[in-house]
Write an enzyme that holds these catalytic residues in place. Sequence first.
Site, short mmCIF file in Angstrom:
data_model
loop_
_atom_site.label_atom_id
_atom_site.label_comp_id
_atom_site.label_asym_id
_atom_site.label_seq_id
_atom_site.Cartn_x
_atom_site.Cartn_y
_atom_site.Cartn_z
CG ASN A 222 -1.61 3.80 0.15
OD1 ASN A 222 -2.32 4.46 -0.61
ND2 ASN A 222 -2.11 2.88 0.96
CG ASP A 290 -0.29 -4.59 2.64
OD1 ASP A 290 -1.44 -5.02 2.41
OD2 ASP A 290 0.51 -4.28 1.74
CE LYS A 300 4.10 16.37 17.53
NZ LYS A 300 4.41 17.78 17.37
N PRO A 316 -6.52 -6.46 8.69
CG PRO A 316 -8.66 -5.70 9.20
CD PRO A 316 -7.22 -5.49 9.55
CG ASP A 317 -6.66 -9.22 2.23
OD1 ASP A 317 -7.67 -8.84 1.58
OD2 ASP A 317 -5.56 -9.44 1.71
CB ILE A 318 -11.38 -5.53 3.11
CG1 ILE A 318 -10.96 -4.67 4.31
CG2 ILE A 318 -12.86 -5.35 2.80
CD1 ILE A 318 -10.91 -3.18 4.05
CG PHE A 336 -8.23 -2.59 -8.36
CD1 PHE A 336 -9.60 -2.75 -8.24
CD2 PHE A 336 -7.74 -1.77 -9.36
CE1 PHE A 336 -10.46 -2.10 -9.13
CE2 PHE A 336 -8.59 -1.12 -10.25
CZ PHE A 336 -9.96 -1.29 -10.13
CE LYS A 350 -1.99 -9.28 -4.88
NZ LYS A 350 -1.46 -7.95 -4.88
CE LYS A 354 -5.17 -10.02 -1.64
NZ LYS A 354 -5.21 -8.84 -0.82
O1 C5P Z 1 -2.54 -7.93 -1.20
P1 C5P Z 1 -2.70 -6.66 -1.99
O2 C5P Z 1 -2.71 -5.43 -1.14
O3 C5P Z 1 -1.78 -6.54 -3.15
O4 C5P Z 1 -4.16 -6.81 -2.62
C1 C5P Z 1 -4.78 -5.79 -3.32
C2 C5P Z 1 -6.27 -6.01 -3.32
O5 C5P Z 1 -6.71 -6.42 -2.04
C3 C5P Z 1 -7.03 -4.74 -3.61
O6 C5P Z 1 -8.25 -5.09 -4.22
C4 C5P Z 1 -7.26 -4.17 -2.22
O7 C5P Z 1 -8.37 -3.31 -2.18
C5 C5P Z 1 -7.48 -5.43 -1.42
N1 C5P Z 1 -7.03 -5.35 -0.02
C6 C5P Z 1 -7.96 -5.35 0.99
N2 C5P Z 1 -7.55 -5.32 2.29
C7 C5P Z 1 -6.25 -5.30 2.59
C8 C5P Z 1 -5.28 -5.32 1.57
C9 C5P Z 1 -5.71 -5.32 0.27
O8 C5P Z 1 -9.17 -5.33 0.70
N3 C5P Z 1 -5.87 -5.29 3.85
#
Ligand code: C5P
Length: 410
Positions: A222, A290, A300, A316-318, A336, A350, A354
């Site tokens: 991105n 995501d 390749k 994974p969502d950190i 953020f 959010k 989260k």
């Molecule tokens: O769900 P979204 O991407 O909008 O959430 C944004 C927040 O979640 C940011 O703080 C981003 O650093 C964190 N994030 C994360 N791991 C992910 C997706 C988002 O830590 N896989």
Amino acid sequence: MTDLRPTTTRVLLIISGGIAAYKSLELIRLLTAHGIAVRCVLTRGGAQFVTPLSLAALSGDTVYEDLFSLTDERTMGHIELSRDADLLLVAPATADILAKMRAGLADDLATTALLATDKPVMAAPAMNVRMWDHPATQENIQALRDRCISIIGPEEGDMACGEYGMGRMTEPGDILAAVLDRLKLAPINGEGTSPGRLAGKKAIVTSGPTHEPLDPVRYITNRSSGRQGHAIAAALAAEGAETILISGPTVLADPLGVTVSKVASARDMMEACTDALPADILVCAAAVADWRAADPASEKIKKNGKPPLFDLVENPDILASLSQAGDSRPALVVGFAAETGAVVEKAQAKRARKGCDWIIANDVSPGIDTFGSMTNTVHMVDGKTVENWPTMTKEQVGEQLAGRIADHFK
Ligand code: C5P
């Protein structure tokens, strides 16, 4: 010659041609007395007023003058000169060099270093009052300020040319104070730098985009530059926190006083964050992808008439994982939210979803260039209140957030 150890703060001092150049000798003395390593670039005009020998003697380093010098390029190329410094300071800054900086000209070593840098730049103008008052100079100054270049002075007073007015270079002691302030260093009064309000706390900051491979040469990513996350890490370190920056791929230099762990994918970032625990503070500023390809190709992918299809799986969502990590959850977790429309409402939802403490929300609707920009307009959302912060540079957002974090731990 000075040993420029990596922990030393380094200033690249660019001396352009004005009678005030003699004051740069005192400035070097003051900066070095504060433990700052000074390396000088002397323009052709500057060399009419001070000699490389005096600058070398005071700075204890080579003085660089020529863009096309074989000897200089061998010891330190013009790109490294700006990369190697923590801050570039133009003092004195003539009307001419300010105009070149504004226009992006790079026709000598000084202007090339200024164009090649991604470090903070400060300039202390010195010129005749009418040159200072000229609309061209005033427009240049405004444009440079808009680019977050700090303009120190000038002052009003008697001038070398016999006139009186605005245009005298600020005195070296005041330039030193401005530099220390910008570098977040405390003045030395025999006791060294102050420990900072977050001394004893440990912070983890994620920054930048992630790269999710499709094959060995292609990836999903991105537009995140990493500027905001890096600025937050720098500001937390300046407040005295032991700071670990876990950064996806960016072109940015490592912030001063921060331990940097460079990663590529979301899963690498997650692992690096987990390894860095325990911590008191977690700021997730990274734009983590995501999704990733479920099964990236090991070779390749070749064109064969029909476009390849990828199954995507969620990363994974950190932020969510570490917000809900039980005993290892950092005491303060900040996320953020980059949203398009209804930014605050989405950020509040959010935050709850989260499980983090605060969300810094910003609008990334088409036409609002947050990702590529040097500035940011954010809202700080906690469980109870919403604060709308004015548009600031990303450095200022970092400083403001670090200040709020320090207040929180008070
Ligand atoms: O769900 P979204 O991407 O909008 O959430 C944004 C927040 O979640 C940011 O703080 C981003 O650093 C964190 N994030 C994360 N791991 C992910 C997706 C988002 O830590 N896989």
